[in-house]
Design an enzyme around this catalytic site. Sequence first.
Site, PDB file in Angstrom:
ATOM      1  CD  GLU A  91      14.043   2.367   8.246  1.00 28.32           C
ATOM      2  OE1 GLU A  91      13.800   3.025   9.319  1.00 28.32           O
ATOM      3  OE2 GLU A  91      13.128   1.453   7.958  1.00 28.32           O
ATOM      4  NE  ARG A 109      12.964  -3.920   8.276  1.00 32.24           N
ATOM      5  CZ  ARG A 109      11.613  -3.327   8.614  1.00 32.24           C
ATOM      6  NH1 ARG A 109      11.680  -2.374   9.299  1.00 32.24           N
ATOM      7  NH2 ARG A 109      10.722  -3.698   7.851  1.00 32.24           N
ATOM      8  CG  HIS A 114       6.927  -3.510  12.844  1.00 33.77           C
ATOM      9  ND1 HIS A 114       7.431  -4.531  11.728  1.00 33.77           N
ATOM     10  CD2 HIS A 114       7.358  -2.322  12.007  1.00 33.77           C
ATOM     11  CE1 HIS A 114       8.123  -3.854  10.808  1.00 33.77           C
ATOM     12  NE2 HIS A 114       7.885  -2.777  10.955  1.00 33.77           N
ATOM     13  CE1 TYR A 165       2.761  -1.838   8.910  1.00 31.43           C
ATOM     14  CE2 TYR A 165       4.592  -2.019  10.077  1.00 31.43           C
ATOM     15  CZ  TYR A 165       3.799  -1.155   9.428  1.00 31.43           C
ATOM     16  OH  TYR A 165       4.191   0.294   9.581  1.00 31.43           O
ATOM     17  CD  GLU A 219       9.236   2.727  13.205  1.00 29.07           C
ATOM     18  OE1 GLU A 219      10.269   2.305  12.769  1.00 29.07           O
ATOM     19  OE2 GLU A 219       8.078   2.481  12.672  1.00 29.07           O
ATOM     20  CD  GLU A 258      12.948  -0.689  13.860  1.00 30.88           C
ATOM     21  OE1 GLU A 258      14.054  -1.059  13.108  1.00 30.88           O
ATOM     22  OE2 GLU A 258      12.055   0.160  13.438  1.00 30.88           O
ATOM     23  CD1 TRP A 285      -0.110  -5.201  23.445  1.00 30.26           C
ATOM     24  CD2 TRP A 285       0.393  -4.260  25.676  1.00 30.26           C
ATOM     25  NE1 TRP A 285       0.390  -6.109  24.237  1.00 30.26           N
ATOM     26  CE2 TRP A 285       0.481  -5.685  25.324  1.00 30.26           C
ATOM     27  CE3 TRP A 285       0.206  -4.165  26.897  1.00 30.26           C
ATOM     28  CZ2 TRP A 285       1.368  -6.668  26.432  1.00 30.26           C
ATOM     29  CZ3 TRP A 285       0.878  -4.710  27.970  1.00 30.26           C
ATOM     30  CH2 TRP A 285       1.542  -5.989  27.765  1.00 30.26           C
ATOM     31  NE  ARG A 295      13.840   2.155  14.206  1.00 27.15           N
ATOM     32  CZ  ARG A 295      14.087   2.767  13.162  1.00 27.15           C
ATOM     33  NH1 ARG A 295      15.246   2.930  12.639  1.00 27.15           N
ATOM     34  NH2 ARG A 295      13.284   2.617  12.056  1.00 27.15           N
ATOM     35  CG  ASP A 328      10.702  -2.925  12.903  1.00 29.43           C
ATOM     36  OD1 ASP A 328      10.487  -3.024  14.166  1.00 29.43           O
ATOM     37  OD2 ASP A 328      10.468  -2.066  12.179  1.00 29.43           O
TER      38      ASP A 328
HETATM   39  C1  CS2 Z   1       9.134   0.691  10.047  1.00 30.82           C
HETATM   40  C2  CS2 Z   1       8.213   1.512   8.990  1.00 30.82           C
HETATM   41  O1  CS2 Z   1      10.951   1.599   8.896  1.00 30.82           O
HETATM   42  C3  CS2 Z   1      10.442   0.809   9.588  1.00 30.82           C
HETATM   43  O2  CS2 Z   1      11.294   0.507  10.612  1.00 30.82           O
HETATM   44  O3  CS2 Z   1       8.717   0.369  11.110  1.00 30.82           O
HETATM   45  O4  CS2 Z   1       7.810   0.537   8.154  1.00 30.82           O
HETATM   46  C4  CS2 Z   1       7.021   2.142   9.504  1.00 30.82           C
HETATM   47  O5  CS2 Z   1       6.281   1.189  10.248  1.00 30.82           O
HETATM   48  C5  CS2 Z   1       6.427   3.116   8.836  1.00 30.82           C
HETATM   49  O6  CS2 Z   1       7.323   4.057   8.268  1.00 30.82           O
HETATM   50  C6  CS2 Z   1       5.124   3.674   9.208  1.00 30.82           C
HETATM   51  O7  CS2 Z   1       4.853   4.822   8.619  1.00 30.82           O
HETATM   52 MG    MG Z   2      10.241   0.228  12.749  1.00 30.10          MG
END
Ligand code: CS2
Ligand code: MG
Length: 402
Positions: A339, A147, A212, A159, A262, A236, A402, A283, A210
Amino acid sequence: MRITDAKVIICSPGRNFVTLKLITEDGIHGLGDATLNGRELAVASYLSDHVIPLLIGRDARRIEDLWHYLYKGAYWRRGPVTMAAVSAVDVALWDIKGKALDVPVYQLLGGASRDGVLVYGHASGTDIDDTVRAVAEYARLGYKAIRAQSGIPGLESTYGVGRGKMYYEPAEKDAPVENAWNSELYMNFVPRLFERLRKEFGSDLHLLHDVHHRLTPIEAARLGKELEPYHLFWLEDPVPAELQESFRLIRRHTTTPLAVGEVFNSIFDCQQLIQEQLIDYIRTAVVHAGGISHLRKIASLAEMYQVRTGCHGATDMSPVCMAAALHFDLSVHNFGIQEYMHHSAETDRVFSHSYTFADGMMHPGDAPGLGVDIDEKLASNYPYRRAYLPISRKLDGTMHSW
Ligand code: CS2
Ligand code: MG
């Protein structure tokens, strides 16, 4: 086989973890991860104050029945706190069953469907050159899937970009960090990152990214379309997924494979995404979506619709969760990828484990149960410290996502 004792172990070897330990009358113990990043003590209280009193004296062999007892019996269903607690009990019971029958958990789940579990690591850098170097390092370590996240020119911090080469930890001690976000800067930048990565690494390496949950559906559609030439393994969390049908819009515009889930904690969060084939990878994680028992139900639904699994496995999933995920991954037919982030050396010393990594693949090992244990004495040297995940604001100060 009655449950006679239960403990909630809260420790912070490198980062915070909440672990449930169940002990039976025969002296067998099982472990379950109950860590909810940034909200750890809420789950610890749910377990100690509400769940453990219900468990003492119950038959540890009745995994399915106990799952429904905790899920339906509470009346207040689902939610991340409840489900992390239910997950911890479920996983600890699978661990106990494996130890009692002297087999690794994956043998109880139908046996191995493959020889090893394909994993992806997190490469990140402050800019494109730095990210290229980080991807090269993961490739050198044998990873077949990586990734890639990069700092965005014009944004001070982003982030999901790790600090240090091999370690990734988004949570901050004591108070949440505030990241700045701008969708235009991000969307103009990311295709350039992947263009360069394909140039450097060729077409065989699996590349993932990702978002996020930061984009709107039409922005995500544009990004997916512009990334098509670089053949991502997946894109992702392109948008927040409370509105499952928003993925229809993204899907209509792009063939870039999509992964999400996730933050989901039950099959009801992804039912529409799966049944309408709006995603390619689900996920959901063992620790946040009801344990091995519930994750297997999600996987079975997904199998019918040719959606594969891609469990969340960042460092806030403890080695107990990682072990459980690997038993699940090895056994489930429609596995896609797992992951995998290295835990810190302190974490690994507290949680000994039999899972191994070699040549881009992992294996849970053949120790009875999950093959993971906790050194409680050592754990007590690492007291809990409050930590929060960052928040994100647009450049004008508006709260984002959001
Ligand atoms: C992330 C993580 O691993 C991922 O794909 O999105 O960093 C996630 O934000 C954290 O595990 C949140 O606790
Ligand atoms: Mg993630």
